[in-house]
Design a protein around this motif. Structure first.
Motif, PDB file in Angstrom:
ATOM      1  N   PRO A  20      -0.213  -3.136 -24.594  1.00 27.28           N
ATOM      2  CA  PRO A  20       0.472  -3.667 -25.734  1.00 27.28           C
ATOM      3  C   PRO A  20      -0.462  -4.822 -26.419  1.00 27.28           C
ATOM      4  CG  PRO A  20       1.833  -3.399 -23.716  1.00 27.28           C
ATOM      5  CD  PRO A  20       0.414  -3.407 -23.302  1.00 27.28           C
ATOM      6  N   VAL A  21      -0.166  -4.633 -27.796  1.00 25.17           N
ATOM      7  CA  VAL A  21      -0.620  -5.669 -28.534  1.00 25.17           C
ATOM      8  C   VAL A  21       0.356  -5.997 -29.801  1.00 25.17           C
ATOM      9  CG1 VAL A  21      -2.485  -6.420 -30.361  1.00 25.17           C
ATOM     10  CG2 VAL A  21      -3.108  -5.054 -28.364  1.00 25.17           C
ATOM     11  N   ALA A  22       0.761  -7.431 -29.888  1.00 22.88           N
ATOM     12  CA  ALA A  22       1.481  -7.603 -31.191  1.00 22.88           C
ATOM     13  C   ALA A  22       0.608  -8.275 -32.054  1.00 22.88           C
ATOM     14  CB  ALA A  22       2.585  -8.560 -30.519  1.00 22.88           C
ATOM     15  N   ILE A  23       0.919  -8.071 -33.296  1.00 23.24           N
ATOM     16  CA  ILE A  23       0.075  -8.987 -34.539  1.00 23.24           C
ATOM     17  C   ILE A  23       0.906  -9.489 -35.324  1.00 23.24           C
ATOM     18  CG2 ILE A  23      -1.008  -8.328 -36.473  1.00 23.24           C
ATOM     19  CD1 ILE A  23      -2.278  -5.922 -35.052  1.00 23.24           C
ATOM     20  N   VAL A  24       1.215 -11.038 -35.482  1.00 28.19           N
ATOM     21  CA  VAL A  24       2.112 -11.455 -36.048  1.00 28.19           C
ATOM     22  C   VAL A  24       1.471 -12.102 -37.252  1.00 28.19           C
ATOM     23  CG1 VAL A  24       3.780 -13.230 -36.129  1.00 28.19           C
ATOM     24  CG2 VAL A  24       3.385 -11.848 -34.095  1.00 28.19           C
ATOM     25  N   LEU A  68      10.677  -5.545 -27.991  1.00 30.70           N
ATOM     26  CA  LEU A  68      10.307  -7.024 -27.336  1.00 30.70           C
ATOM     27  C   LEU A  68       9.247  -6.664 -26.236  1.00 30.70           C
ATOM     28  CD1 LEU A  68      13.817  -8.183 -26.649  1.00 30.70           C
ATOM     29  CD2 LEU A  68      12.495  -8.959 -28.371  1.00 30.70           C
ATOM     30  N   MET A  69       8.236  -7.490 -26.659  1.00 33.01           N
ATOM     31  CA  MET A  69       6.886  -7.455 -25.624  1.00 33.01           C
ATOM     32  C   MET A  69       7.154  -8.544 -24.575  1.00 33.01           C
ATOM     33  SD  MET A  69       3.063  -8.384 -26.950  1.00 33.01           S
ATOM     34  CE  MET A  69       1.650  -8.420 -25.921  1.00 33.01           C
ATOM     35  N   PRO A 108       5.835 -12.864 -24.438  1.00 26.10           N
ATOM     36  CA  PRO A 108       4.504 -12.317 -23.770  1.00 26.10           C
ATOM     37  C   PRO A 108       3.593 -13.249 -23.054  1.00 26.10           C
ATOM     38  CG  PRO A 108       4.538 -12.781 -26.093  1.00 26.10           C
ATOM     39  CD  PRO A 108       5.958 -13.091 -25.831  1.00 26.10           C
ATOM     40  N   LEU A 109       4.125 -14.665 -22.990  1.00 26.22           N
ATOM     41  CA  LEU A 109       3.238 -15.543 -22.565  1.00 26.22           C
ATOM     42  C   LEU A 109       3.901 -16.272 -21.311  1.00 26.22           C
ATOM     43  CD1 LEU A 109       2.344 -17.680 -25.837  1.00 26.22           C
ATOM     44  CD2 LEU A 109       1.081 -15.567 -24.860  1.00 26.22           C
ATOM     45  N   THR A 110       4.755 -15.533 -20.755  1.00 23.75           N
ATOM     46  CA  THR A 110       5.619 -15.788 -19.534  1.00 23.75           C
ATOM     47  C   THR A 110       4.542 -16.036 -18.185  1.00 23.75           C
ATOM     48  OG1 THR A 110       7.568 -14.580 -20.234  1.00 23.75           O
ATOM     49  CG2 THR A 110       7.611 -15.713 -17.983  1.00 23.75           C
ATOM     50  N   CYS A 150       4.520 -17.135 -32.436  1.00 24.75           N
ATOM     51  CA  CYS A 150       4.498 -15.785 -32.670  1.00 24.75           C
ATOM     52  C   CYS A 150       5.107 -15.308 -31.463  1.00 24.75           C
ATOM     53  CB  CYS A 150       2.968 -15.365 -32.678  1.00 24.75           C
ATOM     54  SG  CYS A 150       2.452 -15.835 -34.148  1.00 24.75           S
ATOM     55  N   ALA A 151       4.864 -15.696 -29.990  1.00 24.96           N
ATOM     56  CA  ALA A 151       5.599 -15.378 -29.114  1.00 24.96           C
ATOM     57  C   ALA A 151       6.816 -15.231 -29.143  1.00 24.96           C
ATOM     58  CB  ALA A 151       5.284 -16.380 -27.823  1.00 24.96           C
ATOM     59  N   ALA A 152       7.392 -16.449 -29.691  1.00 29.36           N
ATOM     60  CA  ALA A 152       8.951 -16.156 -29.838  1.00 29.36           C
ATOM     61  C   ALA A 152       9.654 -15.242 -30.683  1.00 29.36           C
ATOM     62  CB  ALA A 152       9.408 -17.926 -30.418  1.00 29.36           C
ATOM     63  N   LEU A 153       8.732 -14.907 -31.715  1.00 23.71           N
ATOM     64  CA  LEU A 153       9.176 -13.789 -32.689  1.00 23.71           C
ATOM     65  C   LEU A 153       9.255 -12.277 -31.999  1.00 23.71           C
ATOM     66  CD1 LEU A 153       7.575 -14.883 -35.935  1.00 23.71           C
ATOM     67  CD2 LEU A 153       9.888 -14.690 -35.270  1.00 23.71           C
TER      68      LEU A 153
END
Length: 339
Positions: free
Chosen positions: A206-210, A252-253, A142-144, A135-138
């Protein structure tokens, strides 16, 4: 006269092998070579029905055992029985077998049955990309910086335990990946998670929902913490909640690693005043310890320091009781580090 007695023939071992295979997010393009090999080697492939469908093209000629969503222990028992019968078994999990996957319950079953690593039945764990990686790759990067994963499923974990973990990571400013956020029967957990996070985080975090990353029905939605619970969320969804520095730009997040703390990016990357390339920050551990001692010597109480730095009082007290030697500070300044 001597009589020659033949030694009894030792039958070859018929014990098999259990391979705990992480198949990645679902697309075969993102499955590791070893995962493919393990499935090819297997006589039996066991898995949740949805995961079996994801690797259907690799199952020709295999004995396939399909199990339901809540039958994890049955899958592990079936794998052990087949391995005891001399078969090679691929027990598959989506993502990584060790991240909310079949590795844990399988070892529980094995240990309950008296298995040890010296047993004739061998066990191999084949790692795969977990949902948080996929999900992070998409969505960007976000997980850096520091992150953690929490499952909202209370089928096996008491809700107060989950709630304490959510509150702790929210206050500690981790980026968080929420697994199992919602199902047909579990609809309130994501609302409670949002409420706990809003105690510590800005509403516009920010929130990303995958949903279904790298699968046929993949869907990505960017939102904010205050709107998170309104999004289309289900069991095939992973929710990524940013920290206080995470931003979304051009779709991009991104969570900064912290280079701006040391380098002035607007000035061509020059080192900021008081900082040195390749060395710990001036507010790194040793610098902070030195400052803490100076503040305390200037009259600040341990209670005030604990409140200001948002750290436990007993930690501040014990830290003040162990002053950093000047020689240790000098050595750290001379050697530095690259992290």
């Amino acid at each position: 006269m001597t009589t020659e007695i033949d030694s009894p023939e030792v039958a070859p071992s018929t014990a098999g092998k259990i391979m705990l295979v992480g198949i990645g997010p679902g697309s075969q393009a993102h499955m590791t070579a070893r995962a493919r090999e393990a499935i090819a080697e297997a006589d039996v492939v066991i898995g949740y029905v949805t995961y079996i469908k994801l690797v259907a093209e690799l199952l020709e000629g295999k004995e396939v055992v399909r199990k339901g969503m809540t039958e994890e222990l049955d899958r592990a028992v079936s794998a052990l029985e087949a391995a005891r019968a001399g078969k090679k078994v691929a027990l598959i999990s989506s993502g990584d077998a060790g991240v909310y996957g079949m590795a844990g319950p399988t070892f529980e079953v094995l240990f309950q049955a008296g298995w040890t690593p010296d047993d004739e039945v061998k066990v191999e764990i084949v790692p795969g990309a977990s949902a948080l990686n996929a999900c992070a790759a998409l969505v960007g990067a976000p997980l850096t910086h520091d992150f953690c994963a929490i499952s909202l499923s209370d089928l096996l974990t008491p809700w107060p335990v989950i709630a304490r973990r959510l509150d702790a990571v929210a206050s500690a400013d981790f980026v968080v990946a929420l697994y199992n956020p919602k199902s047909g029967r579990r609809t309130r957990q994501i609302v409670e998670a949002q409420r706990l996070f809003l105690r510590h985080r800005r509403a516009d975090t920010p929130v990303a929902i995958v949903k279904s990353a790298y699968r046929r029905r993949e869907r990505i939605e960017f939102t904010t913490l205050d709107r998170m619970a309104e999004a289309d969320i289900g069991m095939l969804t992973t929710v990524l909640i940013g920290n206080s520095h995470t931003f979304v730009r051009h779709g991009l997040m991104v969570t900064p690693r912290g280079y701006a703390n040391k380098y002035d990016l607007d000035a061509g990357g020059d080192t900021r005043e008081g900082e040195k390339p390749g060395r710990s920050l001036s507010t790194g551990l040793l610098g902070w310890l030195d400052t803490l001692q100076a503040e305390h010597a200037a009259g600040e109480s341990a209670e005030a320091l604990a409140l200001r730095h948002r750290l436990p009082l007993d930690y501040i007290v014990s830290t003040l009781a162990e002053p950093v030697a000047a020689a240790e500070l000098a050595e750290a300044a001379a050697t530095g580090d690259e992290a």
